[in-house]
Design a protein around this motif. Structure first.
Motif, PDB file in Angstrom:
ATOM      1  N   ALA A   1       8.627  -7.242   7.430  1.00 21.82           N
ATOM      2  CA  ALA A   1       9.062  -6.703   5.969  1.00 21.82           C
ATOM      3  C   ALA A   1       8.937  -5.512   6.140  1.00 21.82           C
ATOM      4  N   ALA A   2       7.872  -4.526   6.628  1.00 21.71           N
ATOM      5  CA  ALA A   2       7.881  -3.145   6.528  1.00 21.71           C
ATOM      6  C   ALA A   2       8.824  -2.496   7.489  1.00 21.71           C
ATOM      7  N   THR A   3       9.420  -3.257   8.458  1.00 18.66           N
ATOM      8  CA  THR A   3      10.180  -2.497   9.378  1.00 18.66           C
ATOM      9  C   THR A   3      11.714  -2.494   8.929  1.00 18.66           C
ATOM     10  N   THR A   4      12.085  -1.205   9.117  1.00 22.71           N
ATOM     11  CA  THR A   4      13.565  -1.061   8.681  1.00 22.71           C
ATOM     12  C   THR A   4      14.337  -0.847   9.976  1.00 22.71           C
ATOM     13  N   VAL A   5      15.747  -1.095   9.508  1.00 24.96           N
ATOM     14  CA  VAL A   5      16.814  -0.763  10.820  1.00 24.96           C
ATOM     15  C   VAL A   5      16.548   0.600  11.286  1.00 24.96           C
ATOM     16  N   PRO A   6      16.559   1.610  10.329  1.00 26.98           N
ATOM     17  CA  PRO A   6      16.588   3.029  10.748  1.00 26.98           C
ATOM     18  C   PRO A   6      15.227   3.364  11.844  1.00 26.98           C
TER      19      PRO A   6
END
Length: 187
Positions: free
Chosen positions: A26-31
């Motif tokens: 959940a805390a990981t973003t594509v950027p």
């Protein structure tokens, strides 16, 4: 950064797995994934629709593969022999040599309700393909459904056992798990 990099997909997958393990899905973003991989967000979206797809890329291939294995089995082959041959083929093609990655993948999926639901959908799609494959071979719907659900459960239980061992091949564990199932049903 090079304009075209042939290993972009693999680098994105590796970066995503590392980040999912470090900070959670959940805390990981594509950027963040693209920064870790040294690529652009645009490159990410050329390969994946969203970050879930990093984990489930190629899932649509497995049901078609299962149906093809069932269809190509020689006429007269018992359903159990078809299942064992298919599970061995899947074990070799998709699991052997990837134990650490699969352990990591399973741990990530276990942390997120949406990912667990997606995994269940993947298993249901595979069971439907196996059911349809056996039905196309002439089995009645009930037998086809029982074989489909049993084979997907057999694979899931076997993979879990395989991930807990260090030295056994998945194909051997599948056969042991099937023997346990047979003994349990006969008891």
């Amino acid at each position: 950064m090079a304009r075209w990099q042939p290993d972009a997909r693999e680098r994105l997958q590796q970066a995503a797995l590392e980040l999912f393990a470090e900070q959670g899905f959940a805390a990981t973003t594509v950027p963040a994934i693209t920064a870790r991989a040294g690529l652009t967000t645009r490159t990410f979206f050329r390969h994946f629709a969203d970050k879930r797809e990093v984990l489930f890329a190629g899932e649509a291939e497995l049901p078609a593969y299962a149906e093809r294995l069932i269809a190509e089995a020689p006429a007269g082959t018992s359903p159990l022999a078809v299942i064992l041959a298919g599970l061995r083929a899947v074990a070799e093609a998709r699991f052997e040599g990837r134990k650490d990655t699969i352990r990591q993948w399973r741990a990530i999926v276990a942390t997120d309700a949406g990912l667990r639901e997606r995994e269940l959908q993947k298993r249901a799609a595979l069971a439907a393909a196996v059911r349809d494959g056996f039905h196309a071979r002439g089995l009645d719907p009930t037998r086809a459904a029982l074989l489909a659900e049993t084979s997907t459960t057999l694979m899931h239980v076997s993979v879990t056992a395989w991930l807990e061992t260090d030295d056994r091949r998945l194909a051997d564990i599948i056969e042991t798990t099937l023997a346990t199932l047979r003994a349990t049903l006969d008891a």
